[in-house]
Design an enzyme around this catalytic site. Structure first.
Site, mmCIF file in Angstrom:
data_model
loop_
_atom_site.group_PDB
_atom_site.id
_atom_site.type_symbol
_atom_site.label_atom_id
_atom_site.label_comp_id
_atom_site.label_asym_id
_atom_site.label_seq_id
_atom_site.Cartn_x
_atom_site.Cartn_y
_atom_site.Cartn_z
ATOM 1 N N ALA A 1 8.366 40.581 -20.594
ATOM 2 C CA ALA A 1 9.672 40.476 -19.943
ATOM 3 C C ALA A 1 10.321 39.151 -20.338
ATOM 4 C CB ALA A 1 9.486 40.535 -18.432
ATOM 5 N N GLU B 1 0.731 37.391 -16.979
ATOM 6 C CA GLU B 1 1.637 37.208 -15.844
ATOM 7 C C GLU B 1 1.072 36.268 -14.785
ATOM 8 O OE1 GLU B 1 1.096 40.011 -17.396
ATOM 9 O OE2 GLU B 1 2.904 41.235 -17.507
HETATM 10 C C1 LIG Z 1 6.992 43.175 -16.577
HETATM 11 C C2 LIG Z 1 5.845 42.283 -16.871
HETATM 12 O O1 LIG Z 1 4.751 42.662 -16.140
HETATM 13 C C3 LIG Z 1 6.077 40.886 -16.602
HETATM 14 C C4 LIG Z 1 6.766 40.499 -15.388
HETATM 15 C C5 LIG Z 1 6.179 40.027 -17.810
HETATM 16 O O2 LIG Z 1 6.171 40.534 -18.897
HETATM 17 S S1 LIG Z 1 6.267 38.371 -17.582
HETATM 18 C C6 LIG Z 1 6.184 37.729 -19.199
HETATM 19 C C7 LIG Z 1 4.791 37.796 -19.780
HETATM 20 N N1 LIG Z 1 4.764 37.175 -21.063
HETATM 21 C C8 LIG Z 1 4.310 35.954 -21.254
HETATM 22 O O3 LIG Z 1 3.874 35.296 -20.333
HETATM 23 C C9 LIG Z 1 4.370 35.420 -22.648
HETATM 24 C C10 LIG Z 1 4.960 34.030 -22.617
HETATM 25 N N2 LIG Z 1 5.061 33.514 -23.971
HETATM 26 C C11 LIG Z 1 4.035 32.982 -24.639
HETATM 27 O O4 LIG Z 1 2.900 32.975 -24.186
HETATM 28 C C12 LIG Z 1 4.291 32.410 -25.962
HETATM 29 O O5 LIG Z 1 5.657 32.047 -26.022
HETATM 30 C C13 LIG Z 1 3.992 33.359 -27.135
HETATM 31 C C14 LIG Z 1 4.676 34.699 -26.917
HETATM 32 C C15 LIG Z 1 2.478 33.529 -27.245
HETATM 33 C C16 LIG Z 1 4.552 32.757 -28.442
HETATM 34 O O6 LIG Z 1 4.051 31.427 -28.579
HETATM 35 P P1 LIG Z 1 4.643 30.479 -29.710
HETATM 36 O O7 LIG Z 1 3.832 29.232 -29.626
HETATM 37 O O8 LIG Z 1 4.699 31.181 -30.974
HETATM 38 O O9 LIG Z 1 6.152 30.173 -29.323
HETATM 39 P P2 LIG Z 1 6.698 29.434 -28.025
HETATM 40 O O10 LIG Z 1 7.175 28.089 -28.402
HETATM 41 O O11 LIG Z 1 5.773 29.529 -26.868
HETATM 42 O O12 LIG Z 1 7.940 30.355 -27.690
HETATM 43 C C17 LIG Z 1 9.055 30.433 -28.569
HETATM 44 C C18 LIG Z 1 10.303 30.526 -27.716
HETATM 45 O O13 LIG Z 1 10.309 31.781 -27.047
HETATM 46 C C19 LIG Z 1 10.476 31.570 -25.662
HETATM 47 N N3 LIG Z 1 9.685 32.620 -24.996
HETATM 48 C C20 LIG Z 1 8.421 32.973 -25.242
HETATM 49 N N4 LIG Z 1 8.060 33.992 -24.458
HETATM 50 C C21 LIG Z 1 9.140 34.290 -23.706
HETATM 51 C C22 LIG Z 1 9.398 35.260 -22.703
HETATM 52 N N5 LIG Z 1 8.476 36.153 -22.319
HETATM 53 N N6 LIG Z 1 10.619 35.260 -22.144
HETATM 54 C C23 LIG Z 1 11.563 34.388 -22.520
HETATM 55 N N7 LIG Z 1 11.365 33.455 -23.450
HETATM 56 C C24 LIG Z 1 10.174 33.407 -24.042
HETATM 57 C C25 LIG Z 1 9.915 30.191 -25.405
HETATM 58 O O14 LIG Z 1 10.454 29.644 -24.226
HETATM 59 C C26 LIG Z 1 10.403 29.473 -26.632
HETATM 60 O O15 LIG Z 1 11.771 29.180 -26.445
HETATM 61 P P3 LIG Z 1 12.422 27.886 -27.047
HETATM 62 O O16 LIG Z 1 11.631 26.736 -26.483
HETATM 63 O O17 LIG Z 1 12.273 27.994 -28.521
HETATM 64 O O18 LIG Z 1 13.816 27.909 -26.549
#
Ligand SMILES: C[C@H](O)[C@H](C)C(=O)SCCNC(=O)CCNC(=O)[C@H](O)C(C)(C)COP(=O)([O-])OP(=O)([O-])OC[C@H]1O[C@@H](n2cnc3c(N)ncnc32)[C@H](O)[C@@H]1OP(=O)([O-])[O-]
Length: 947
Positions: A61, A123
């Site tokens: 998300a 999450e």
């Molecule tokens: C329905 C459902 O159940 C629910 C409720 C959800 O799904 S809740 C959401 C669950 N998902 C997560 O928890 C994954 C979170 N992300 C990460 O773990 C990592 O990002 C990555 C995927 C392993 C990539 O790592 P990276 O090292 O290559 O790059 P980065 O520097 O970290 O990230 C690159 C850029 O992308 C942005 N970004 C990464 N994931 C994002 C996300 N899920 N949403 C919005 N922005 C995100 C981050 O802020 C950064 O922005 P900027 O700083 O460039 O402006």
């Protein structure tokens, strides 16, 4: 946001196109829904493949959307359409499938993963749970124990592990999309029913209760006081005990509780703060995106003490060749053996071979002439360090970068003795350097942007969370630590015990209280520093009052403890006693109790009962206060940087967000008021003086006038059943909900409705309508709540995540409150928030005295604010928070952070190192005092327009 193509004449290929991680933002959800509809209705299409652009399937998300109202189609129905369709859908997973991205794959009928892909449900690390069916579908697919482990830890697993667990159907070394297309064609015509995860029965182990109980105990131990893992366990229990649809309902209810919690806000703030910290900026205007780092292939480390050894390991394990230097043969040999042992253990743990061939050990600085970068890690002695830097200046080729691992000495003074001050910077590692993730990159006034860019990029390469800080004594982390430690020892003098102080801090969420941590780190380090700086020892003038240094309060108790040879765990005695040297089981020591009693009677101190509230306030508010000073001095660019330093370097509990975020959650006016209170009681402790005192006289007068008026009014309401005075610590628990507008308001007034939170909500209409006492004749009926400290803070912290805001006209935009769009009016005998008609937009008051280059996110703020304004329509009002089952227990939390900062390795001892608002939207339930019913809203609007 998603591309639709017909390939191989009969397969619909849907490619998510939302860089950088193809997060499931509203347009992406929309595009998936449309594409699926198209694919299912097109008779040419016989199968569907879903993949992500740029080799990344989906990062879940869009977390940024959590701050605003839901827009676009909700995720679950979009995903349900995939599963329900009569054409096989294959997920082609490259890069990562995380959170909602993983759940998307679980709704597909088949999953193909590229061998380097990683899958997981992280999450829980954001304070929420997998809410698109993850908690119901994963247990059905892989069973309770494995699902429970993945969901409660948020661990990412490899494609191979996913195959073993039965999550994916095939792993390929080739392009996953190509493989999935072939796979999809073969799946055409095969029955889809057994592939629909929702129809599966969860394999239920006979000992389900015991299993869940053990999991509960485990998460309580590992992440005490943190709500999300416990909610995850409840959701997984539902997967085992309820039909799918009921389980989904349970998942959604648990999510609703978590989604609005202060812990979720704090954890999501931490996610973004960590990423923001990498976007450094210098007063010169140089910053992360306009400065090019050099490539570092070879490095040298001088000094093979604990720090030096850890730095060598950190460099070598990422493929940088390292020359390690010591001054004596014996030390060099000892260092060599320890480094090799550490590298071998590290390599074994990671299943790779140790990069021993990258190491060289020498006694001669002459060997360093060709290295790209040197990190000096000798004893913390300025004269010695200067000698080393002079020597390096002579020996190293002119382009070599010279860095120091000092934990607080003047980096510019070191630069000054070299022939290349622009190539000198601080790289402050935390001990043990190969384990701790924090790196402070210290920018001296003469450090070039290339030097800083290189140090930051090297930190990233080593897997560190690097934060650029200014050059001042102690930099950011250790500078803030001093007032924190001081408060702890002052509290001892006044009547507290080490156990009591530690317990209060541990209940707050620290893994270890200050005294247990000091025992672990070793008390002699600080003692030596105090002796060297003339605070204790023979250099102190005997006429100097024992409890004063340079006119400030000084506590000699830590020196007295060290004089008895009590240096902490390593000597088996410190603030606590241990069964033997090196033991970790701290036990209260009656000898320390005696020492404290003797000390107090010697100085005529009458011990008093000290509450946990006072301990928390004095230790933590003073920490934030120093943070404000640091921002004002321009030594940190943003509050996020300070919080990241405390999260990763000092084990600040992650679900509290960091000292600055925590202060914002408590309410800055409350922090200000308590600091003022404690400073009045202890005027000889300058750190307790609120930083706002330094503000201009005019603003100060403005603030206190308004505050007094508001406070007087608030106090006059004290008897009202819906307006209760603050009951101490619970204000913190309540505020960590982060959603009670009314609380925030009360915080301004020095009062709080905390208790209201713990009572069942009463409908607005049923609340008693006690008239507000008549105002004094010289008062107007309008209170302007412009508060300079809050305003200032919010201006410099535009990246603070606004809290969730479900779409509802009842939600109030706090940001506007702070910029004077709101006023409090007494209407029909009730106090109400009223939005001021948009008649004037005065320029905001003078921005804070921090370096202008550090205010880069200004633009983002404006954007945030616009978004908020767009989404909040109609009058905005306040609220009372609904009761939350476990949030208040958060305040009794034990334990520290559990995310990135917590690595498996822990073989060595822990650290011894020695604009207006972002557009906060606070959700609400019904509440008379500040949430008028619709008819009252109309009245307000009427009044506003007729005044
Ligand atoms: C329905 C459902 O159940 C629910 C409720 C959800 O799904 S809740 C959401 C669950 N998902 C997560 O928890 C994954 C979170 N992300 C990460 O773990 C990592 O990002 C990555 C995927 C392993 C990539 O790592 P990276 O090292 O290559 O790059 P980065 O520097 O970290 O990230 C690159 C850029 O992308 C942005 N970004 C990464 N994931 C994002 C996300 N899920 N949403 C919005 N922005 C995100 C981050 O802020 C950064 O922005 P900027 O700083 O460039 O402006």
């Amino acid at each position: 946001m998603a591309r639709y193509e017909l390939v191989k004449r009969s397969v619909a290929l849907i490619t998510l196109t939302n860089p950088p991680v193809n997060a499931l933002s509203s347009p992406v959800r929309h595009a998936i829904a449309n594409s699926m509809e198209r694919a299912l209705s097109d008779p040419k299409v016989r199968a569907v493949v879903i993949c992500g652009e740029n080799g990344r399937f989906c990062g879940g998300a869009d977390i940024r959307e959590f701050a605003g109202p839901l827009r676009g189609p909700p995720l679950i129905p979009v995903l349900e359409a995939i599963e329900a369709g009569d054409k096989p859908v294959v997920a082609a997973i490259e890069g990562m499938a995380l959170g909602g991205g993983f759940e998307l794959a679980l709704f597909c009928h088949y999953r193909i993963a590229q061998s380097k892909a990683r899958l997981g449900l992280p999450e829980v690390t954001l304070g929420i749970l997998p809410a698109a069916g993850g908690t119901q579908r994963l247990p059905r697919l892989i069973g309770i124990p494995a699902a429970l482990e993945m969901i409660t830890t948020g661990r990412h697993i490899s494609a191979q592990e996913a195959l073993k667990l039965g999550i994916v159907d095939q792993v390929t070394d080739q392009n996953a999309c190509e493989t999935a297309l072939e796979f999809a064609l073969k799946a055409v015509g095969k029955p889809l029913s057994p592939r629909r995860v929702s129809t599966l029965t969860t394999p239920c182990p006979p000992d389900l209760d015991a299993l869940l109980e053990a999991a509960t105990m485990q998460v309580k131990k590992k992440t005490p006081g943190v709500m999300a893992p416990l909610a995850c366990i409840q959701a997984v229990r539902a997967a085992a005990t309820m039909p799918y649809s009921k389980g989904m309902k349970q998942e959604s209810e648990l999510m609703a509780t978590l989604f609005n919690s202060g812990q979720a806000r704090a954890l999501q703030y931490c996610f973004f703060a960590q990423r923001t910290a990498g976007k450094w900026t210098l007063p010169s205007g140089a910053q992360w995106n306009n400065s090019k780092p050099r490539e570092i292939r070879s490095a040298a480390v001088i000094g093979l003490g604990t720090m030096g050894r850890g730095i060598v390991v950190s460099l070598a394990r990422v493929g940088i060749s390292v020359i390690a230097v010591e001054s004596e043969k014996k030390l060099l040999e000892n260092g060599r053996q320890m480094v090799i042992g550490m590298l071998e253990r590290d390599a074994k743990r990671r299943g790779v071979s140790a990069s021993l061939n990258l190491l060289k050990f020498t006694l001669s600085l002459q060997d360093l002439k060709d290295v790209d970068l040197v990190i000096e890690a000798v004893f913390e002695d300025m004269a010695l360090k200067k000698r080393v830097f002079q020597e390096l200046s002579k020996v190293c080729r002119p382009g070599t970068l010279l860095c120091t691992n000092t934990s607080g000495l003047d980096v510019d003074a070191l630069a000054g003795v070299t022939d290349r001050p622009h190539l000198v910077a601080g790289m402050h590692f935390f001990s043990p350097a190969h384990v701790m993730k924090l790196l402070e990159v210290v920018c001296g006034p003469r450090s070039s942007s290339e030097t800083i860019a290189t140090a930051m990029s090297l930190g990233k390469k080593m897997g560190k969370v690097s934060v650029a800080v200014g050059n001042c004594p102690g930099f950011v982390g250790n500078r803030m630590l001093k007032p924190y430690l001081d408060q702890a020892t002052f509290l001892l003098e006044e009547g507290a015990t080490p156990e009591q102080i530690d317990k209060a801090l541990e209940d707050f969420g620290f893994a270890m209280g200050v005294f247990r941590m000091s025992d672990l780190a070793g008390l002699d380090v600080g003692w030596r520093v105090r002796k060297e700086s003339g605070l204790t020892g023979p250099d102190v003038d005997p006429k100097n009052p024992p409890r004063k240094r340079q006119g400030r309060r000084y506590c000699p108790i830590p020196d007295m403890v060290c004089e008895q040879g009590r240096f902490g765990q390593k000597t088996g005695r410190g603030w606590y006693k241990y069964d033997k040297p090196g033991d970790t089981n701290a036990k209260p020591d009656p000898l320390i109790q005696n020492l404290l009693e003797t000390y107090r009677s010697r100085y005529g101190i009458q011990p008093r009962n000290i509450s946990d509230q006072e301990i928390i306030e004095r230790c933590l508010f003073v920490l934030a206060n120093e943070g404000f000073r640091i921002l004002e001095d321009g030594m940190a660019a943003r509050p996020e940087d300070i919080d990241v330093i405390y999260l990763f370097g000092y084990a600040f509990p992650r679900h509290r967000g960091g000292p600055m975020f925590y202060a914002s959650m408590v309410g800055l006016e409350r922090v200000l008021e308590r600091l003022e209170h404690y400073h009045q009681a202890h005027p000889d402790v300058p750190h307790l003086e609120p930083i706002t005192m330094a503000y201009t006289g005019a603003q100060k007068a403005l603030k206190s006038d308004k505050l007094d008026e508001a406070q007087a009014l608030a106090k006059s309401c004290a008897g009202r059943p819906d307006f209760l005075p603050c009951d101490g610590l619970s204000i913190c628990a309540t505020h960590s909900h982060g959603k009670c507008f009314k609380l925030h308001w009360c915080c301004h007034l020095g009062w709080c409705h905390c208790k209201y939170v713990y009572q069942p909500m009463t409908n607005v209409a049923q609340l008693p309508s006690t008239p507000v006492p008549a105002a004094p004749s010289d008062c107007t009926d309008t209170i302007d709540l412009s508060i300079s400290l809050t305003e200032r803070f919010l201006r410099i912290s535009p990246c603070f995540l606004p809290p969730p805001c479900p779409e509802s006209p009842k939600y109030c935009n706090i940001a506007e409150l702070f910029i004077d769009d709101y006023i409090v009016k007494r209407i029909n005998g009730k106090m109400c928030y009223v939005q001021r008609p948009p008649i004037h937009t005065e320029a905001p008051s003078t921005p804070p005295q921090i370096n202008p280059a550090s205010l880069t996110p200004q633009k983002q703020h404006t954007e945030d604010k616009q978004t908020v304004e767009e989404t909040v329509k109609g009058p905005k009002m306040g609220h009372c928070s609904s009761p939350s089952s476990s949030e208040d227990s958060g305040i009794n939390a034990l334990g520290g952070h559990y995310l990135e900062s917590c690595e498996e390795e822990s073989e060595d001892e822990l650290s011894t190192d020695g604009h207006s608002s972002p557009g906060s939207l606070w959700d609400q339930d019904e509440c008379t005092l500040l949430s008028p019913s619709k008819s009252i809203v109309e009245i307000i609007e009427n009044i506003e327009t007729t005044v």
